[in-house]
Design a protein around this motif. Structure first.
Motif, PDB file in Angstrom:
ATOM      1  N   ILE A   1     -49.223 -35.546 -34.850  1.00  0.00           N
ATOM      2  CA  ILE A   1     -48.510 -35.560 -36.127  1.00  0.00           C
ATOM      3  C   ILE A   1     -47.375 -36.577 -36.065  1.00  0.00           C
ATOM      4  O   ILE A   1     -47.017 -37.056 -34.997  1.00  0.00           O
ATOM      5  CB  ILE A   1     -47.938 -34.173 -36.485  1.00  0.00           C
ATOM      6  N   ALA A   2     -46.808 -36.869 -37.211  1.00  0.00           N
ATOM      7  CA  ALA A   2     -45.584 -37.676 -37.309  1.00  0.00           C
ATOM      8  C   ALA A   2     -44.534 -36.867 -38.044  1.00  0.00           C
ATOM      9  O   ALA A   2     -44.859 -36.067 -38.929  1.00  0.00           O
ATOM     10  CB  ALA A   2     -45.864 -38.985 -38.040  1.00  0.00           C
ATOM     11  N   LEU A   3     -43.295 -37.053 -37.660  1.00  0.00           N
ATOM     12  CA  LEU A   3     -42.145 -36.483 -38.364  1.00  0.00           C
ATOM     13  C   LEU A   3     -41.287 -37.676 -38.794  1.00  0.00           C
ATOM     14  O   LEU A   3     -40.316 -38.043 -38.123  1.00  0.00           O
ATOM     15  CB  LEU A   3     -41.367 -35.528 -37.444  1.00  0.00           C
ATOM     16  N   PRO A   4     -41.678 -38.330 -39.904  1.00  0.00           N
ATOM     17  CA  PRO A   4     -41.066 -39.614 -40.265  1.00  0.00           C
ATOM     18  C   PRO A   4     -39.557 -39.576 -40.483  1.00  0.00           C
ATOM     19  O   PRO A   4     -38.860 -40.507 -40.088  1.00  0.00           O
ATOM     20  CB  PRO A   4     -41.819 -40.027 -41.531  1.00  0.00           C
ATOM     21  N   GLU A   5     -39.026 -38.530 -41.090  1.00  0.00           N
ATOM     22  CA  GLU A   5     -37.573 -38.485 -41.326  1.00  0.00           C
ATOM     23  C   GLU A   5     -36.787 -38.272 -40.043  1.00  0.00           C
ATOM     24  O   GLU A   5     -35.594 -38.530 -39.999  1.00  0.00           O
ATOM     25  CB  GLU A   5     -37.227 -37.411 -42.363  1.00  0.00           C
ATOM     26  N   LEU A   6     -37.474 -37.803 -38.995  1.00  0.00           N
ATOM     27  CA  LEU A   6     -36.812 -37.629 -37.701  1.00  0.00           C
ATOM     28  C   LEU A   6     -37.056 -38.821 -36.783  1.00  0.00           C
ATOM     29  O   LEU A   6     -36.598 -38.840 -35.641  1.00  0.00           O
ATOM     30  CB  LEU A   6     -37.288 -36.331 -37.028  1.00  0.00           C
ATOM     31  N   GLY A   7     -37.808 -39.806 -37.257  1.00  0.00           N
ATOM     32  CA  GLY A   7     -38.068 -40.994 -36.449  1.00  0.00           C
ATOM     33  C   GLY A   7     -39.165 -40.813 -35.412  1.00  0.00           C
ATOM     34  O   GLY A   7     -39.238 -41.568 -34.456  1.00  0.00           O
ATOM     35  N   ILE A   8     -40.034 -39.822 -35.613  1.00  0.00           N
ATOM     36  CA  ILE A   8     -41.127 -39.555 -34.672  1.00  0.00           C
ATOM     37  C   ILE A   8     -42.422 -40.072 -35.282  1.00  0.00           C
ATOM     38  O   ILE A   8     -42.917 -39.524 -36.274  1.00  0.00           O
ATOM     39  CB  ILE A   8     -41.267 -38.047 -34.363  1.00  0.00           C
ATOM     40  N   ALA A   9     -42.990 -41.133 -34.690  1.00  0.00           N
ATOM     41  CA  ALA A   9     -44.206 -41.745 -35.218  1.00  0.00           C
ATOM     42  C   ALA A   9     -45.454 -41.002 -34.781  1.00  0.00           C
ATOM     43  O   ALA A   9     -46.448 -40.966 -35.510  1.00  0.00           O
ATOM     44  CB  ALA A   9     -44.291 -43.199 -34.778  1.00  0.00           C
ATOM     45  N   ALA A  10     -45.434 -40.406 -33.608  1.00  0.00           N
ATOM     46  CA  ALA A  10     -46.601 -39.670 -33.108  1.00  0.00           C
ATOM     47  C   ALA A  10     -46.158 -38.670 -32.050  1.00  0.00           C
ATOM     48  O   ALA A  10     -45.392 -39.007 -31.147  1.00  0.00           O
ATOM     49  CB  ALA A  10     -47.629 -40.625 -32.518  1.00  0.00           C
ATOM     50  N   MET A  11     -46.632 -37.438 -32.204  1.00  0.00           N
ATOM     51  CA  MET A  11     -46.331 -36.385 -31.247  1.00  0.00           C
ATOM     52  C   MET A  11     -47.530 -35.444 -31.187  1.00  0.00           C
ATOM     53  O   MET A  11     -48.049 -35.030 -32.230  1.00  0.00           O
ATOM     54  CB  MET A  11     -45.086 -35.608 -31.674  1.00  0.00           C
ATOM     55  N   GLN A  12     -47.963 -35.119 -29.969  1.00  0.00           N
ATOM     56  CA  GLN A  12     -49.039 -34.147 -29.835  1.00  0.00           C
ATOM     57  C   GLN A  12     -48.470 -32.751 -30.040  1.00  0.00           C
ATOM     58  O   GLN A  12     -47.418 -32.415 -29.497  1.00  0.00           O
ATOM     59  CB  GLN A  12     -49.686 -34.245 -28.455  1.00  0.00           C
ATOM     60  N   VAL A  13     -49.183 -31.953 -30.840  1.00  0.00           N
ATOM     61  CA  VAL A  13     -48.759 -30.584 -31.119  1.00  0.00           C
ATOM     62  C   VAL A  13     -49.895 -29.625 -30.823  1.00  0.00           C
ATOM     63  O   VAL A  13     -51.072 -29.979 -30.901  1.00  0.00           O
ATOM     64  CB  VAL A  13     -48.302 -30.408 -32.582  1.00  0.00           C
ATOM     65  N   ARG A  14     -49.512 -28.413 -30.466  1.00  0.00           N
ATOM     66  CA  ARG A  14     -50.489 -27.344 -30.275  1.00  0.00           C
ATOM     67  C   ARG A  14     -50.523 -26.525 -31.556  1.00  0.00           C
ATOM     68  O   ARG A  14     -49.488 -26.027 -32.016  1.00  0.00           O
ATOM     69  CB  ARG A  14     -50.107 -26.450 -29.099  1.00  0.00           C
ATOM     70  N   VAL A  15     -51.690 -26.411 -32.145  1.00  0.00           N
ATOM     71  CA  VAL A  15     -51.866 -25.613 -33.356  1.00  0.00           C
ATOM     72  C   VAL A  15     -51.907 -24.157 -32.930  1.00  0.00           C
ATOM     73  O   VAL A  15     -52.668 -23.778 -32.042  1.00  0.00           O
ATOM     74  CB  VAL A  15     -53.152 -26.033 -34.101  1.00  0.00           C
ATOM     75  N   ASP A  16     -51.067 -23.326 -33.551  1.00  0.00           N
ATOM     76  CA  ASP A  16     -50.931 -21.929 -33.136  1.00  0.00           C
ATOM     77  C   ASP A  16     -50.895 -21.032 -34.368  1.00  0.00           C
ATOM     78  O   ASP A  16     -49.844 -20.856 -34.987  1.00  0.00           O
ATOM     79  CB  ASP A  16     -49.655 -21.763 -32.315  1.00  0.00           C
ATOM     80  N   THR A  17     -52.046 -20.458 -34.715  1.00  0.00           N
ATOM     81  CA  THR A  17     -52.110 -19.577 -35.878  1.00  0.00           C
ATOM     82  C   THR A  17     -51.403 -18.247 -35.628  1.00  0.00           C
ATOM     83  O   THR A  17     -51.146 -17.501 -36.566  1.00  0.00           O
ATOM     84  CB  THR A  17     -53.565 -19.313 -36.308  1.00  0.00           C
ATOM     85  N   GLY A  18     -51.063 -17.964 -34.379  1.00  0.00           N
ATOM     86  CA  GLY A  18     -50.312 -16.752 -34.061  1.00  0.00           C
ATOM     87  C   GLY A  18     -48.822 -16.904 -34.310  1.00  0.00           C
ATOM     88  O   GLY A  18     -48.097 -15.915 -34.397  1.00  0.00           O
ATOM     89  N   ALA A  19     -48.365 -18.129 -34.422  1.00  0.00           N
ATOM     90  CA  ALA A  19     -46.948 -18.402 -34.677  1.00  0.00           C
ATOM     91  C   ALA A  19     -46.733 -18.570 -36.174  1.00  0.00           C
ATOM     92  O   ALA A  19     -47.396 -19.381 -36.805  1.00  0.00           O
ATOM     93  CB  ALA A  19     -46.505 -19.662 -33.938  1.00  0.00           C
ATOM     94  N   LYS A  20     -45.816 -17.824 -36.737  1.00  0.00           N
ATOM     95  CA  LYS A  20     -45.547 -17.939 -38.172  1.00  0.00           C
ATOM     96  C   LYS A  20     -44.924 -19.295 -38.499  1.00  0.00           C
ATOM     97  O   LYS A  20     -45.391 -20.011 -39.371  1.00  0.00           O
ATOM     98  CB  LYS A  20     -44.623 -16.809 -38.627  1.00  0.00           C
ATOM     99  N   THR A  21     -43.864 -19.648 -37.785  1.00  0.00           N
ATOM    100  CA  THR A  21     -43.137 -20.873 -38.057  1.00  0.00           C
ATOM    101  C   THR A  21     -43.394 -21.887 -36.944  1.00  0.00           C
ATOM    102  O   THR A  21     -43.537 -21.517 -35.788  1.00  0.00           O
ATOM    103  CB  THR A  21     -41.623 -20.586 -38.134  1.00  0.00           C
ATOM    104  N   SER A  22     -43.437 -23.147 -37.289  1.00  0.00           N
ATOM    105  CA  SER A  22     -43.565 -24.204 -36.286  1.00  0.00           C
ATOM    106  C   SER A  22     -42.269 -24.261 -35.481  1.00  0.00           C
ATOM    107  O   SER A  22     -41.191 -23.960 -35.987  1.00  0.00           O
ATOM    108  CB  SER A  22     -43.807 -25.547 -36.961  1.00  0.00           C
ATOM    109  N   SER A  23     -42.379 -24.657 -34.207  1.00  0.00           N
ATOM    110  CA  SER A  23     -41.191 -24.776 -33.368  1.00  0.00           C
ATOM    111  C   SER A  23     -41.243 -26.075 -32.582  1.00  0.00           C
ATOM    112  O   SER A  23     -42.313 -26.545 -32.198  1.00  0.00           O
ATOM    113  CB  SER A  23     -41.049 -23.581 -32.429  1.00  0.00           C
TER     114      SER A  23
END
Length: 143
Positions: A15-37
């Motif tokens: 994913i990218a978080l453009p407003e935070l200046g992150i062009a690419a970051m690997q994330v673990r998809v977790d349907t057990g987690a309500k909110t992203s962390s």
């Protein structure tokens, strides 16, 4: 939205978080987690124009700790979050745009210390919303 209209993603995505200046970051998809962390360092809360803000540092590439991105964002909430190990902690929550494939939408992210985890960010079910389906047998399906 019908099932046919939903994009299928894998258990790992970039994913990218453009407003935070992150062009690419690997994330673990977790349907057990309500909110992203998100794993961050050096969290400092401060006031700006009468609103609570937070400064923090991110190392977006887990394999290159020399890369550092300093960020700041408005705090939209402070929540008590229970982590997978059963411990509860108060976390700052920010809202920021996230890009996955060719789509961008706002998500809420809690800021925490995930240094002992394999992935710097968990992509939770509130961010997945009604737009995505997860195939846990696949990785990096969003192009």
């Amino acid at each position: 939205m019908n099932v046919e209209d939903k994009k299928i993603i894998g258990r790992l995505e970039s994913i990218a978080l453009p407003e935070l200046g992150i062009a690419a970051m690997q994330v673990r998809v977790d349907t057990g987690a309500k909110t992203s962390s998100l794993h961050v360092d050096n969290i400092v809360k401060y006031m700006k124009q009468g609103k609570p803000w937070v400064k923090f540092d991110i190392h977006p590439d887990i394999h290159n700790v020399e890369t550092l991105v300093s960020c700041e964002a408005v705090i939209c909430d402070i929540r008590k979050i229970k982590s997978s190990n059963g411990n509860s902690e108060q976390r700052y929550v920010i809202e920021t745009p996230m890009t996955l494939g060719n789509e961008t939408w706002d998500i809420e992210i809690t800021l925490t210390d995930r240094a002992d985890m394999n992935y710097l960010m968990l992509f939770g079910r509130e961010a997945i919303g009604k737009r995505l389906l997860v195939d846990p047998s696949k990785v990096f399906l969003a192009k």
